[in-house]
Design an enzyme around this catalytic site. Structure first.
Site, short mmCIF file in Angstrom:
data_model
loop_
_atom_site.label_atom_id
_atom_site.label_comp_id
_atom_site.label_asym_id
_atom_site.label_seq_id
_atom_site.Cartn_x
_atom_site.Cartn_y
_atom_site.Cartn_z
N CYS A 11 -1.42 -12.24 -33.12
CA CYS A 11 -2.76 -12.59 -33.97
C CYS A 11 -2.46 -12.45 -35.55
CB CYS A 11 -3.62 -11.33 -33.88
SG CYS A 11 -2.74 -9.56 -34.23
N ASN A 14 -1.29 -8.33 -36.93
CA ASN A 14 -0.52 -7.31 -35.62
C ASN A 14 -0.86 -5.82 -35.88
OD1 ASN A 14 2.77 -6.59 -34.70
ND2 ASN A 14 1.09 -6.97 -33.41
N CYS A 16 -4.56 -5.43 -35.17
CA CYS A 16 -6.05 -5.12 -34.40
C CYS A 16 -5.75 -5.76 -33.03
CB CYS A 16 -7.00 -5.92 -34.88
SG CYS A 16 -7.17 -4.94 -36.64
N ARG A 17 -5.93 -6.92 -33.05
CA ARG A 17 -6.11 -7.68 -31.49
C ARG A 17 -4.88 -7.82 -30.77
NH1 ARG A 17 -8.10 -13.01 -34.43
NH2 ARG A 17 -6.77 -12.23 -36.11
N SER A 18 -3.46 -8.38 -31.31
CA SER A 18 -2.44 -8.36 -30.64
C SER A 18 -1.95 -7.08 -29.96
CB SER A 18 -1.41 -9.11 -31.09
OG SER A 18 -1.05 -8.90 -32.28
N ASP A 128 -11.48 -12.00 -35.16
CA ASP A 128 -10.84 -10.94 -35.98
C ASP A 128 -11.73 -9.89 -36.18
OD1 ASP A 128 -9.78 -9.52 -37.89
OD2 ASP A 128 -9.22 -11.06 -39.15
P1 4NP Z 1 -5.47 -8.86 -36.40
O1 4NP Z 1 -6.55 -8.28 -37.69
O2 4NP Z 1 -5.11 -10.14 -36.83
O3 4NP Z 1 -6.27 -8.68 -35.36
O4 4NP Z 1 -4.52 -7.59 -36.65
C1 4NP Z 1 -6.30 -8.49 -38.98
C2 4NP Z 1 -5.82 -7.28 -39.65
C3 4NP Z 1 -5.60 -7.25 -41.08
C4 4NP Z 1 -6.02 -8.48 -41.61
C5 4NP Z 1 -6.72 -9.74 -41.04
C6 4NP Z 1 -6.69 -9.65 -39.53
N1 4NP Z 1 -5.73 -8.93 -43.02
O5 4NP Z 1 -6.11 -9.74 -43.76
O6 4NP Z 1 -5.14 -7.75 -43.81
#
Ligand code: 4NP
Length: 161
Positions: A11, A14, A16-18, A128
């Site tokens: 993702c 790294n 939340c989703r992955s 996201d």
């Molecule tokens: P992820 O979510 O891609 O599912 O881990 C996010 C976590 C942090 C951010 C964006 C998406 N960020 O912009 O910091």
């Protein structure tokens, strides 16, 4: 024993989703008795959160469904990952396209959207949840769980090769 099959979830951050996908799929692999034959990992295309544990909402909501994310730490995807992992599964098109632009042409067919393994959801992307609430994290868990069976089948087919 044949070479292990390697699965990488990707993702943006790294956190939340992955990591949710990593914990859910690792549990499925273990339950299937394939822990010694399948390597599961996750990474982000961005570097902002490298070294950090998953978002507290991901840890808490994963835990509520029996998945352990607490020990995971964020890392950034590296070009070498695309030569190492057999399945590189992006959460959305943006991350898939970032991976495609990093990959050598010979490795591009390893990269797919996670939800390609869950056509019954009618969705292509895991959104996201970072700026969302608990219901957005629940949706991530629902979609990742929905893709786990199809992905496990694809991994079993690869192991049988
Ligand atoms: P992820 O979510 O891609 O599912 O881990 C996010 C976590 C942090 C951010 C964006 C998406 N960020 O912009 O910091």
């Amino acid at each position: 024993m044949p070479a292990p099959v390697r699965v990488l979830f990707v993702c943006l951050g790294n956190i939340c989703r992955s990591p949710i996908a990593e914990a859910v799929f690792r549990a499925r692999v273990r339950a299937a008795g394939l822990a010694a034959q399948v390597i599961v990992d996750s990474a982000g295309t961005g570097a902002w959160h490298v070294g950090k544990p998953p978002d507290s909402r991901a840890i808490r909501m994963g835990h509520a469904r029996g998945f352990d994310l607490a020990g995971l730490r964020a890392r950034q995807v590296a070009p070498a990952d695309l030569a190492t992992f057999d399945f590189v599964l992006a959460m959305d098109r943006s991350n898939r396209d970032a991976l495609l632009s990093m990959a050598a042409p010979a490795h591009r067919d390893r990269i797919a959207l996670l939800l390609d393994h869950a056509p019954h959801t009618g969705l292509r992307e895991v959104s996201d949840p970072y700026y969302g609430d608990d219901s957005d994290f629940a949706q991530v868990l629902d979609l990742v769980e929905a893709a786990a069976d199809g992905l496990l089948l694809a991994v079993r087919e690869r192991l049988a090769c």
